[in-house]
Motif scaffolding. Structure first.
Motif, short mmCIF file in Angstrom:
data_model
loop_
_atom_site.label_atom_id
_atom_site.label_comp_id
_atom_site.label_asym_id
_atom_site.label_seq_id
_atom_site.Cartn_x
_atom_site.Cartn_y
_atom_site.Cartn_z
N HIS A 57 -14.29 -45.57 -12.31
CA HIS A 57 -15.01 -46.86 -12.41
C HIS A 57 -16.50 -46.60 -12.57
CE1 HIS A 57 -15.31 -45.94 -8.14
NE2 HIS A 57 -16.09 -46.97 -7.90
N HIS A 59 -19.28 -47.25 -10.90
CA HIS A 59 -20.30 -47.06 -9.85
C HIS A 59 -21.01 -45.71 -9.99
CE1 HIS A 59 -18.58 -50.29 -6.91
NE2 HIS A 59 -19.45 -50.79 -7.75
N ASP A 61 -22.08 -43.45 -8.01
CA ASP A 61 -21.65 -42.26 -7.27
C ASP A 61 -20.43 -41.60 -7.92
OD1 ASP A 61 -20.38 -44.69 -6.15
OD2 ASP A 61 -19.43 -43.33 -4.72
N HIS A 62 -19.92 -42.21 -9.00
CA HIS A 62 -18.81 -41.64 -9.77
C HIS A 62 -19.22 -41.26 -11.19
CE1 HIS A 62 -15.88 -43.09 -6.66
NE2 HIS A 62 -16.94 -43.82 -6.40
N HIS A 116 -12.15 -53.69 -6.26
CA HIS A 116 -13.43 -53.06 -5.89
C HIS A 116 -14.41 -53.24 -7.05
CE1 HIS A 116 -16.08 -49.99 -4.11
NE2 HIS A 116 -16.08 -49.35 -5.27
N ASP A 135 -11.77 -45.63 -5.71
CA ASP A 135 -12.19 -46.39 -4.53
C ASP A 135 -11.24 -47.57 -4.28
OD1 ASP A 135 -14.30 -44.64 -4.37
OD2 ASP A 135 -15.87 -46.13 -4.73
ZN ZN Z 1 -17.11 -47.47 -5.97
#
Ligand code: ZN
Ligand code: FE
Length: 257
Positions: A57, A59, A61-62, A116, A135
């Motif tokens: 996804h 975000h 942090d990914h 999410h 997540d």
């Molecule tokens: Zn996430």
């Protein structure tokens, strides 16, 4: 014996990165890429060359490491075809529910699990009995519902719980200990949960990961997969509510825990 070798490593404060390596063709996949340096360190330690990134996804942090990893490796980037509220950098193959592709002669099934985020993709390798849940599902918990709604997240969690019990689940964060505190609060009489929490305490004390987990264990211990539990329903005062109502109440209670 499987021709896929898997390593898992930590990055940022609580993220997990995973590398999948095809021993025959020497190809390597990164699951997500939140931090360029950590992924390169893990690759170099193995002497592996990165050929693909599979993005769960959008975000940061990914995804923050995609640019740098792409520049070094010219790798393929496979990720959500649509619904990413922030575009995925260098996306070369957009995927969606029902798609599948091959890695190391194994089928990789694409499961869309929105909630999410709207774009969330999980990667399922049936022949290896492995799921990368991003997540969406965590050990003893689930992701916060940011972009979707409770109904959507509940349906996504149900897609995962419909997989075989023996499925090994790699999720993207080490949240198990904190999740356990909430889980025991809503289902204090669950002996499997008590045993899992004790095991988690030992692993954390020994600086070891609690991930991967197994779907069967999650079904016995994770409150978000246990919306029919009498004890959880009594605790929430929702004896006769629907499964999704219990799920929604659990998620809201966890947000405020
Ligand atoms: Zn996430
Ligand atoms: Fe995350």
């Amino acid at each position: 014996m499987s021709r896929i070798e898997i390593i898992q490593f930590k990055y940022l404060s609580d993220n997990y990165g995973v590398l999948l390596h095809d021993k025959h063709n020497k190809k390597t996949v990164a699951i997500d890429a939140g931090d360029e340096t950590s992924y390169n360190t893990a690759l170099d330690a193995q002497g592996w060359q990165l050929s693909e990134i599979w993005v769960t996804h959008h975000h940061w942090d990914h995804t923050d490491g995609i640019q740098g990893l792409y520049e070094r490796w010219q790798c393929k980037v496979i990720g959500p075809a649509k619904d990413s509220t922030v575009p995925i950098a260098h996306l070369s193959q957009g995927i969606t529910e029902g798609n599948s592709f091959l890695f190391a002669d194994s089928t990789v099934k694409v499961i869309h699990t929105p909630g999410h985020t709207l774009d969330m993709i999980n990667f399922y390798l049936p022949s290896e009995n492995i799921l990368f849940s991003g997540d969406t599902l965590f050990s003893l918990g689930c992701g916060r519902v940011f972009e979707g709604d409770m109904n959507m997240m509940y349906n996504s969690i149900n897609k995962i719980s419909a997989l075989p019990d023996k499925t090994t689940i790699y999720c993207s964060h080490e949240y198990t200990q904190a999740n356990g505190k909430f889980a025991i609060n809503v289902e204090g009489d669950n002996n499997s949960l008590i045993a899992r929490i004790n095991q988690v305490e030992e692993l954390i004390a020994a600086n070891k990961p609690t991930i991967p987990t197994i779907l069967e264990l999650e079904k016995q211990t994770n409150p978000f997969l246990r919306t029919s539990s009498t004890s959880i329903r009594n605790k929430l005062g929702l004896k006769n509510a629907s499964e999704v109502e219990v799920f929604s109440a659990l998620r809201t209670a966890k947000d405020n825990f």
